[in-house]
Write an enzyme that holds these catalytic residues in place. Sequence first.
Site, PDB file in Angstrom:
ATOM      1  N   ARG A   1       4.524   4.174  19.167  1.00 24.55           N
ATOM      2  CA  ARG A   1       5.366   3.332  18.318  1.00 24.55           C
ATOM      3  C   ARG A   1       5.828   2.102  19.096  1.00 24.55           C
ATOM      4  O   ARG A   1       6.006   2.149  20.317  1.00 24.55           O
ATOM      5  CB  ARG A   1       6.613   4.094  17.852  1.00 24.55           C
ATOM      6  CG  ARG A   1       6.344   5.204  16.843  1.00 24.55           C
ATOM      7  CD  ARG A   1       5.916   4.663  15.481  1.00 24.55           C
ATOM      8  NE  ARG A   1       5.721   5.745  14.522  1.00 24.55           N
ATOM      9  CZ  ARG A   1       4.597   6.459  14.394  1.00 24.55           C
ATOM     10  NH1 ARG A   1       3.547   6.197  15.146  1.00 24.55           N
ATOM     11  NH2 ARG A   1       4.513   7.411  13.488  1.00 24.55           N
TER      12      ARG A   1
ATOM     13  N   MET B   1      21.967  -1.627   8.996  1.00 24.14           N
ATOM     14  CA  MET B   1      21.728  -2.048  10.383  1.00 24.14           C
ATOM     15  C   MET B   1      21.114  -3.438  10.441  1.00 24.14           C
ATOM     16  O   MET B   1      21.567  -4.289  11.218  1.00 24.14           O
ATOM     17  CB  MET B   1      20.803  -1.042  11.072  1.00 24.14           C
ATOM     18  CG  MET B   1      20.426  -1.462  12.468  1.00 24.14           C
ATOM     19  SD  MET B   1      19.426  -0.278  13.358  1.00 24.14           S
ATOM     20  CE  MET B   1      17.837  -0.446  12.567  1.00 24.14           C
TER      21      MET B   1
ATOM     22  N   HIS C   1      15.673   7.619  11.942  1.00 24.18           N
ATOM     23  CA  HIS C   1      14.455   7.361  12.690  1.00 24.18           C
ATOM     24  C   HIS C   1      14.555   8.032  14.067  1.00 24.18           C
ATOM     25  O   HIS C   1      15.595   8.600  14.416  1.00 24.18           O
ATOM     26  CB  HIS C   1      14.232   5.849  12.830  1.00 24.18           C
ATOM     27  CG  HIS C   1      13.875   5.204  11.536  1.00 24.18           C
ATOM     28  ND1 HIS C   1      14.793   4.535  10.769  1.00 24.18           N
ATOM     29  CD2 HIS C   1      12.707   5.149  10.862  1.00 24.18           C
ATOM     30  CE1 HIS C   1      14.194   4.084   9.676  1.00 24.18           C
ATOM     31  NE2 HIS C   1      12.924   4.440   9.702  1.00 24.18           N
TER      32      HIS C   1
ATOM     33  N   GLY D   1       9.809  -6.255   4.876  1.00 27.77           N
ATOM     34  CA  GLY D   1       9.011  -5.055   4.657  1.00 27.77           C
ATOM     35  C   GLY D   1       9.062  -4.160   5.869  1.00 27.77           C
ATOM     36  O   GLY D   1      10.132  -3.984   6.471  1.00 27.77           O
ATOM     37  N   SER D   2       7.907  -3.633   6.244  1.00 25.16           N
ATOM     38  CA  SER D   2       7.865  -2.655   7.328  1.00 25.16           C
ATOM     39  C   SER D   2       6.422  -2.521   7.821  1.00 25.16           C
ATOM     40  O   SER D   2       5.476  -2.759   7.061  1.00 25.16           O
ATOM     41  CB  SER D   2       8.341  -1.320   6.769  1.00 25.16           C
ATOM     42  OG  SER D   2       7.861  -0.255   7.555  1.00 25.16           O
ATOM     43  N   SER D   3       6.266  -2.090   9.061  1.00 32.21           N
ATOM     44  CA  SER D   3       4.911  -1.933   9.618  1.00 32.21           C
ATOM     45  C   SER D   3       4.135  -0.808   8.938  1.00 32.21           C
ATOM     46  O   SER D   3       2.920  -0.710   9.104  1.00 32.21           O
ATOM     47  CB  SER D   3       4.982  -1.685  11.124  1.00 32.21           C
ATOM     48  OG  SER D   3       5.777  -0.565  11.408  1.00 32.21           O
ATOM     49  N   CYS D   4       4.822   0.022   8.144  1.00 31.28           N
ATOM     50  CA  CYS D   4       4.095   1.121   7.484  1.00 31.28           C
ATOM     51  C   CYS D   4       3.295   0.648   6.268  1.00 31.28           C
ATOM     52  O   CYS D   4       2.634   1.452   5.623  1.00 31.28           O
ATOM     53  CB  CYS D   4       5.028   2.258   7.113  1.00 31.28           C
ATOM     54  SG  CYS D   4       6.138   1.851   5.790  1.00 31.28           S
TER      55      CYS D   4
ATOM     56  N   TYR E   1       7.265   4.504   0.325  1.00 29.40           N
ATOM     57  CA  TYR E   1       7.989   3.342   0.857  1.00 29.40           C
ATOM     58  C   TYR E   1       7.020   2.173   1.060  1.00 29.40           C
ATOM     59  O   TYR E   1       7.320   1.034   0.717  1.00 29.40           O
ATOM     60  CB  TYR E   1       8.620   3.758   2.182  1.00 29.40           C
ATOM     61  CG  TYR E   1       9.469   2.722   2.861  1.00 29.40           C
ATOM     62  CD1 TYR E   1      10.691   2.338   2.321  1.00 29.40           C
ATOM     63  CD2 TYR E   1       9.078   2.150   4.074  1.00 29.40           C
ATOM     64  CE1 TYR E   1      11.493   1.412   2.971  1.00 29.40           C
ATOM     65  CE2 TYR E   1       9.872   1.232   4.728  1.00 29.40           C
ATOM     66  CZ  TYR E   1      11.071   0.861   4.170  1.00 29.40           C
ATOM     67  OH  TYR E   1      11.867  -0.055   4.818  1.00 29.40           O
TER      68      TYR E   1
ATOM     69  N   LYS F   1       7.055  -1.643  -0.523  1.00 24.27           N
ATOM     70  CA  LYS F   1       7.125  -2.842   0.329  1.00 24.27           C
ATOM     71  C   LYS F   1       5.917  -3.757   0.087  1.00 24.27           C
ATOM     72  O   LYS F   1       6.052  -4.985   0.111  1.00 24.27           O
ATOM     73  CB  LYS F   1       7.222  -2.424   1.802  1.00 24.27           C
ATOM     74  CG  LYS F   1       8.563  -1.787   2.154  1.00 24.27           C
ATOM     75  CD  LYS F   1       9.697  -2.784   1.933  1.00 24.27           C
ATOM     76  CE  LYS F   1      11.042  -2.274   2.399  1.00 24.27           C
ATOM     77  NZ  LYS F   1      12.124  -3.240   2.135  1.00 24.27           N
TER      78      LYS F   1
ATOM     79  N   ASN G   1       9.194  -0.913  13.878  1.00 24.13           N
ATOM     80  CA  ASN G   1      10.321   0.043  13.874  1.00 24.13           C
ATOM     81  C   ASN G   1      11.523  -0.587  14.594  1.00 24.13           C
ATOM     82  O   ASN G   1      11.401  -1.027  15.737  1.00 24.13           O
ATOM     83  CB  ASN G   1       9.927   1.336  14.585  1.00 24.13           C
ATOM     84  CG  ASN G   1       8.985   2.196  13.753  1.00 24.13           C
ATOM     85  OD1 ASN G   1       8.213   1.681  12.935  1.00 24.13           O
ATOM     86  ND2 ASN G   1       9.034   3.496  13.955  1.00 24.13           N
TER      87      ASN G   1
HETATM   88  O1  GFB Z   1      11.096   7.055  13.576  1.00 25.61           O
HETATM   89  P1  GFB Z   1      10.287   7.938  12.703  1.00 25.61           P
HETATM   90  O2  GFB Z   1      11.027   8.878  11.834  1.00 25.61           O
HETATM   91  O3  GFB Z   1       9.366   7.052  11.808  1.00 25.61           O
HETATM   92  O4  GFB Z   1       9.328   8.830  13.623  1.00 25.61           O
HETATM   93  P2  GFB Z   1       7.829   6.624  11.628  1.00 25.61           P
HETATM   94  C1  GFB Z   1       8.543   8.262  14.651  1.00 25.61           C
HETATM   95  C2  GFB Z   1       7.843   9.357  15.432  1.00 25.61           C
HETATM   96  O5  GFB Z   1       8.839  10.072  16.196  1.00 25.61           O
HETATM   97  C3  GFB Z   1       7.127  10.404  14.569  1.00 25.61           C
HETATM   98  C4  GFB Z   1       8.670  11.459  16.024  1.00 25.61           C
HETATM   99  O6  GFB Z   1       5.926  10.768  15.192  1.00 25.61           O
HETATM  100  C5  GFB Z   1       8.112  11.585  14.604  1.00 25.61           C
HETATM  101  O7  GFB Z   1       7.489  12.846  14.407  1.00 25.61           O
HETATM  102  N1  GFB Z   1       9.949  12.155  16.272  1.00 25.61           N
HETATM  103  C6  GFB Z   1      10.180  12.981  17.312  1.00 25.61           C
HETATM  104  C7  GFB Z   1      11.053  12.118  15.509  1.00 25.61           C
HETATM  105  N2  GFB Z   1      11.401  13.517  17.230  1.00 25.61           N
HETATM  106  C8  GFB Z   1      11.975  12.989  16.113  1.00 25.61           C
HETATM  107  C9  GFB Z   1      13.248  13.193  15.517  1.00 25.61           C
HETATM  108  O8  GFB Z   1      14.100  13.944  15.965  1.00 25.61           O
HETATM  109  N3  GFB Z   1      13.502  12.458  14.383  1.00 25.61           N
HETATM  110  C10 GFB Z   1      12.574  11.599  13.844  1.00 25.61           C
HETATM  111  N4  GFB Z   1      12.894  10.914  12.746  1.00 25.61           N
HETATM  112  N5  GFB Z   1      11.340  11.430  14.390  1.00 25.61           N
HETATM  113  C11 GFB Z   1       8.897   5.696   9.483  1.00 25.61           C
HETATM  114  C12 GFB Z   1       8.418   5.643   8.067  1.00 25.61           C
HETATM  115  O9  GFB Z   1       7.813   6.223  10.137  1.00 25.61           O
HETATM  116  O10 GFB Z   1       9.191   4.457  10.063  1.00 25.61           O
HETATM  117  C13 GFB Z   1       9.094   4.616   7.260  1.00 25.61           C
HETATM  118  O11 GFB Z   1       8.495   6.940   7.515  1.00 25.61           O
HETATM  119  C14 GFB Z   1       9.314   3.303   7.978  1.00 25.61           C
HETATM  120  O12 GFB Z   1       8.366   4.397   6.092  1.00 25.61           O
HETATM  121  C15 GFB Z   1       9.897   3.520   9.337  1.00 25.61           C
HETATM  122  O13 GFB Z   1       8.120   2.567   8.070  1.00 25.61           O
HETATM  123  C16 GFB Z   1      10.044   2.234  10.138  1.00 25.61           C
HETATM  124  O14 GFB Z   1       7.516   5.457  12.505  1.00 25.61           O
HETATM  125  O15 GFB Z   1       6.878   7.755  11.762  1.00 25.61           O
END
Ligand code: GFB
Length: 322
Positions: free
Chosen positions: A214, A20, A184, A111-114, A141, A145, A170
């Site tokens: 977020r 992407m 995500h 990198g990434s905000s994490c 991850y 990074k 994100n």
């Molecule tokens: O986007 P996401 O997977 O990444 O999740 P992170 C963001 C928030 O959305 C979390 C919630 O609090 C999830 O619990 N969420 C709600 C969901 N419904 C859903 C769903 O159906 N799917 C997903 N995936 N989430 C990642 C990191 O963190 O972000 C990586 O694990 C990286 O390392 C990336 O930094 C940008 O923002 O939590």
Amino acid sequence: MAGTFDLRGKRVFVAGHRGMVGSAVVRRLAAEDCEILTVPRETLDLRDQAGVRRWMADHRPDAVVIAAAKVGGILANDRFPVDFLNDNLTLQTNIIDSAFRSDVRKLLFLGSSCIYPKLAPQPMPEDALLGGPLEPTNEWYAIAKIAGLKLCQAYRRQYGVDYISAMPTNLYGPGDNFDLDSSHVIPALMRKAHALKRSGGKTLEVWGSGKPMREFLYVDDAADALVFLLKNYSGDSHVNVGTGEDISIADLAGAVVSVVGGDARITFDPTRPDGMPRKLMDVSRLFATGWRPRYALRSGLERTYAWFLHHLEKGDVRLGPR
Ligand code: GFB
């Protein structure tokens, strides 16, 4: 940030051009007077050190953008720690080191905000790095990074080369991964809301409490910022890339339902992890240059959904095994 790197006539290698972010960087670079180099995964595995060294020596780019990475959402990060740590460490180290050996003049690592601590001050300034423990769901991850940005700093310090790092928040947009197990949150909720609209189902299930905050940046805005930094930034510190605004996951779910259409009711699944409570970038360093994103969240979501519908029809959306 005075102009530091003139792209005109340069050969720019975009690693990860099918992802992407990489594909958005390629779209953005098409507006510059430069030659874009890419290599398909079938030809070169970026985890293969000898292969990457050879490819770099043969093609001799002037600049490199590292958009290649093993990426995924909160569940995939938690499930596949080896892939997220090892693949990322290996491929980024191969690319950075091979670039240096082939006299690449400018390199941009993403990198990434994490990378920031779980309980970092909000918004998170660049110097919040390494100020506390990481969020456990994505520490693998994050460690990779952090190592990547430190390696760029190390090459700058030891050899004086202009290797820089950007930390995007994100991201979402065209070309995203819609596989519910590895995606995500935005593509996941969009796909689920779309399926409900089609089936007449009434309940959109959102993971976690809905309370985490977020920040989301449309991928073409991210690519624009990255090309801006490639041309204009030269410095030891990484630079945050974001919008400076965030939204709760509950409100995001409402926005996705409104863009997709239908009348789904939102429910929360507390057995799923929340991850970081908040992840808002301090973007004052980037914004001081005058750079701003073009797409508000609503219009970015609309564009992403239009892309999803079009490509669902064509059959080339990443949906995973289901
Ligand atoms: O986007 P996401 O997977 O990444 O999740 P992170 C963001 C928030 O959305 C979390 C919630 O609090 C999830 O619990 N969420 C709600 C969901 N419904 C859903 C769903 O159906 N799917 C997903 N995936 N989430 C990642 C990191 O963190 O972000 C990586 O694990 C990286 O390392 C990336 O930094 C940008 O923002 O939590």
